[in-house]
Design a protein around this motif. Sequence first.
Motif, PDB file in Angstrom:
ATOM      1  N   ARG A 175      -7.920  -6.478  -4.613  1.00 22.03           N
ATOM      2  CA  ARG A 175      -8.447  -6.793  -3.362  1.00 22.03           C
ATOM      3  C   ARG A 175      -9.636  -6.524  -3.591  1.00 22.03           C
ATOM      4  O   ARG A 175     -10.314  -5.639  -3.423  1.00 22.03           O
ATOM      5  CB  ARG A 175      -7.930  -6.952  -1.771  1.00 22.03           C
ATOM      6  N   TYR A 208      -5.960   2.073  -3.671  1.00 19.68           N
ATOM      7  CA  TYR A 208      -5.209   1.344  -3.269  1.00 19.68           C
ATOM      8  C   TYR A 208      -5.942   0.782  -2.159  1.00 19.68           C
ATOM      9  O   TYR A 208      -6.345   1.201  -1.231  1.00 19.68           O
ATOM     10  CB  TYR A 208      -3.666   1.866  -3.034  1.00 19.68           C
ATOM     11  N   ASP A 209      -5.933  -0.451  -1.837  1.00 18.97           N
ATOM     12  CA  ASP A 209      -6.531  -1.239  -0.557  1.00 18.97           C
ATOM     13  C   ASP A 209      -5.278  -1.400   0.778  1.00 18.97           C
ATOM     14  O   ASP A 209      -4.216  -1.613   0.571  1.00 18.97           O
ATOM     15  CB  ASP A 209      -6.535  -2.925  -0.601  1.00 18.97           C
ATOM     16  N   THR A 210      -5.573  -0.513   1.561  1.00 21.95           N
ATOM     17  CA  THR A 210      -5.001  -0.257   3.079  1.00 21.95           C
ATOM     18  C   THR A 210      -4.200  -0.948   3.336  1.00 21.95           C
ATOM     19  O   THR A 210      -3.067  -0.996   3.265  1.00 21.95           O
ATOM     20  CB  THR A 210      -5.528   0.620   3.905  1.00 21.95           C
ATOM     21  N   ASP A 252     -13.141  -8.782   1.333  1.00 20.60           N
ATOM     22  CA  ASP A 252     -12.572  -9.086   2.412  1.00 20.60           C
ATOM     23  C   ASP A 252     -11.369 -10.304   2.520  1.00 20.60           C
ATOM     24  O   ASP A 252      -9.980 -10.183   2.859  1.00 20.60           O
ATOM     25  CB  ASP A 252     -13.780  -9.373   3.743  1.00 20.60           C
ATOM     26  N   HIS A 281       0.741  -1.329  -0.096  1.00 18.90           N
ATOM     27  CA  HIS A 281      -0.226   0.200  -0.570  1.00 18.90           C
ATOM     28  C   HIS A 281       1.327   1.496  -0.143  1.00 18.90           C
ATOM     29  O   HIS A 281       1.716   1.749   0.926  1.00 18.90           O
ATOM     30  CB  HIS A 281      -1.058   0.223   1.041  1.00 18.90           C
ATOM     31  N   THR A 328      -8.180  -1.473  -5.406  1.00 20.31           N
ATOM     32  CA  THR A 328      -9.603  -1.905  -4.775  1.00 20.31           C
ATOM     33  C   THR A 328     -10.124  -2.420  -5.605  1.00 20.31           C
ATOM     34  O   THR A 328      -9.201  -2.391  -6.924  1.00 20.31           O
ATOM     35  CB  THR A 328     -10.600  -0.542  -3.968  1.00 20.31           C
ATOM     36  N   LYS A 329     -11.312  -3.061  -5.543  1.00 19.78           N
ATOM     37  CA  LYS A 329     -12.331  -2.937  -6.300  1.00 19.78           C
ATOM     38  C   LYS A 329     -12.853  -2.341  -7.388  1.00 19.78           C
ATOM     39  O   LYS A 329     -12.669  -2.709  -8.438  1.00 19.78           O
ATOM     40  CB  LYS A 329     -13.608  -3.662  -5.313  1.00 19.78           C
TER      41      LYS A 329
END
Length: 714
Positions: A374, A301-303, A377, A152, A309-310
């Motif tokens: 990602r 960006y997913d953390t 979950d 990230h 992110t999706k």
Amino acid sequence: MELSDNLMFTAMQRLILLHYQKILYVDLTDDFYTVLKVSNNEWNLKIEEKTAFKISEWFTFFSKSSLCHDNDRQTFLEFSNLKNMRDIFRKNGEKPIRCSYRRRFSMDDPQYHKCVMELFPYTDKNNHLIVFLFVREATKTNYYMHNSSVEHLEEKSQLISHSSKNERKKILIIEDNSINRNILIEFLKKDYDILEAENGLVGLDMLFYNYREISAVILDLYMPIIDGFEFLKKIHSNPILSSIPVLVATSTEEHNDEERSLSLGAADFVTKPYNAAVVKMRLSRLIKMKDDAALYSISEYDTLTGFYTKEAFCHHIDFLINTAPEKNYDIVVSNIDNYHYIEQFYGRDTGLEVIKKTAKAINESDIPALIYGRVGDNIFAGFGEHVENFSEEYFSRQIIKIGEYSPIENTQVKFGIYQNVNKKCSSYELLNRAISAIESIDRQYGSNIGYYDKKIVEKQAKENAMESAFESAIEKEDFEVWFQPKYSATTKKITGAEALIRWRDKKGKLIPPGDFIPLFEKDGLIPVLDEYVFKKVCIYQKERQNAGKIIIPVSVNLSRGSLFRKDFVKNYIKTANKIGITPSLVPIEITESMALKSISFKTFAEALINEGFSLHMDDFGAGYSSLASLQILRFDMIKLDKSLIDFIGTPGGESLIKHTIAFAKESGMSVTAEGVETKAQLEFLQKIGCDYIQGYFFSPPVSKEDFEKLLEEQ
């Protein structure tokens, strides 16, 4: 200083993967660097004809050099303080840092070029803080397509803020009238860099490829090819593009333009003919709001994993397909199987560590992908050029590799594969098809690979038909409430019932609940069905009351989706009051897993209890059991799951059931045993004090008419 083979391999692999042109190997402990790979020039590693062996010297030099853009000097000055830099990495958990900047490549270079620098930290065996410094020139061909990182990169909120109050913003003007377009350009060009488009189609294309740089859009509504309304519709479906504010230019003659534009996501309006002061003021306000929110920069960006992110992943799928439509592509989706059990038994922190390690393993595996995301979950996705054959052996190797990275043993991963994707479908549809391939092997032990194939297409067609028929079925009351009687363990008489749903199709045939309930849980229709059943049971109880018949409690099931439905407690209370039935005659059944996993459940439970509803814990013992939960949550009854009842006849199983019932009764709760099918089970439950029996030994679920007969016979 020597560089280990493993680190060298990792560095070079990253160089190739992310298309960086230069790498420095920096020891922040000793303030020392080594050049691993450079392109045509050496990134100006010499200061006044002398090779600089200290990276801090180079950062100081570059921050003062004419090669550096004025807006970036502060960033490099921050980096020149090695102590500050070390502290930043330590406090940030040694996460990577990325910043974009502009530079000239030589003193006589007439223009500044976009570049990207990523500092990737690593602590070696001597506890030295090592940094791989990856540098790349952000050209049109490489800046967007491969701007995905393993970790990230909190570009907006972390340590080095790249933004500057003096930096010129870029706006996009979409206006088909060249005179109006030139008027806007003339009074805005002093304050902004400007892109221009003569129609909505060109504007959409420019926004798609330059969204990172564009701060706002000025949009004319009435244009050829794609008008402003269609433009708003198209960007509204993309979370990345829709975060860029749009200032709509409206005509005073069209009174409903503003209302239509607002509904499509427009941020503000100006009227024609343009007033320079008004346009500047509103544009400035929108850009400030966007910069404050920083929606587009932090949402990519997913953390936890650094994957897209999706929303960003889907955006880049569209980009890749639009960039090279002649190529064929695959989507590979993977998920960590039974992830909720990992969180339950090992804790939330371990669960998050499993996700991080899995993402790292996926990135370093040989699964071919241009981008990673990602998308859930515990769900990851990769999108890349088509590979002819994916063998089971191939994915078995990936599963082993992921298992080796995992902090816990026996981490299981499943893959869903959609090959040769239909490039005419939306990116979200492509992703959903790959996910449906995983769902097709859900709960199939030993099956780790699912393909999107004809069987899934047929299943989806069937599900689409059920979804389309749902509203009509509700209106026509094709859904029927059936009853599963609950018997007293001592008197063997019916003392209550559980309401169950059945769906009768046009031919009069019952559709199994297993075919439609999971579907409606997934697509969000289940709360409507919950309310339908609740209302039907209330009406049934009122009819018996009006007829002077004995009324026994008939419980209804509450799905997880209903918990998140706005004001669902108020709606249930309102329905009961309107029909005129006492809430205690319609108990609410909630599964144990839902009660324990929902943070807000306690609030809902208290509200229901305060209004007179009785709460039953359903499926107790189905995998989540915690006797402590019976003290934390207020239930009037627990229902032992059939999986527990099946243990009757084994010493350990009988002891567990005996102690569970004793504990529940000491806590003031009654107990119902579900799935009782034999006389031996009944006699054991009677012996240990179970209150109620539900199961085929006495009666299967029956229609309303048959249930009435059972009550009359009794």
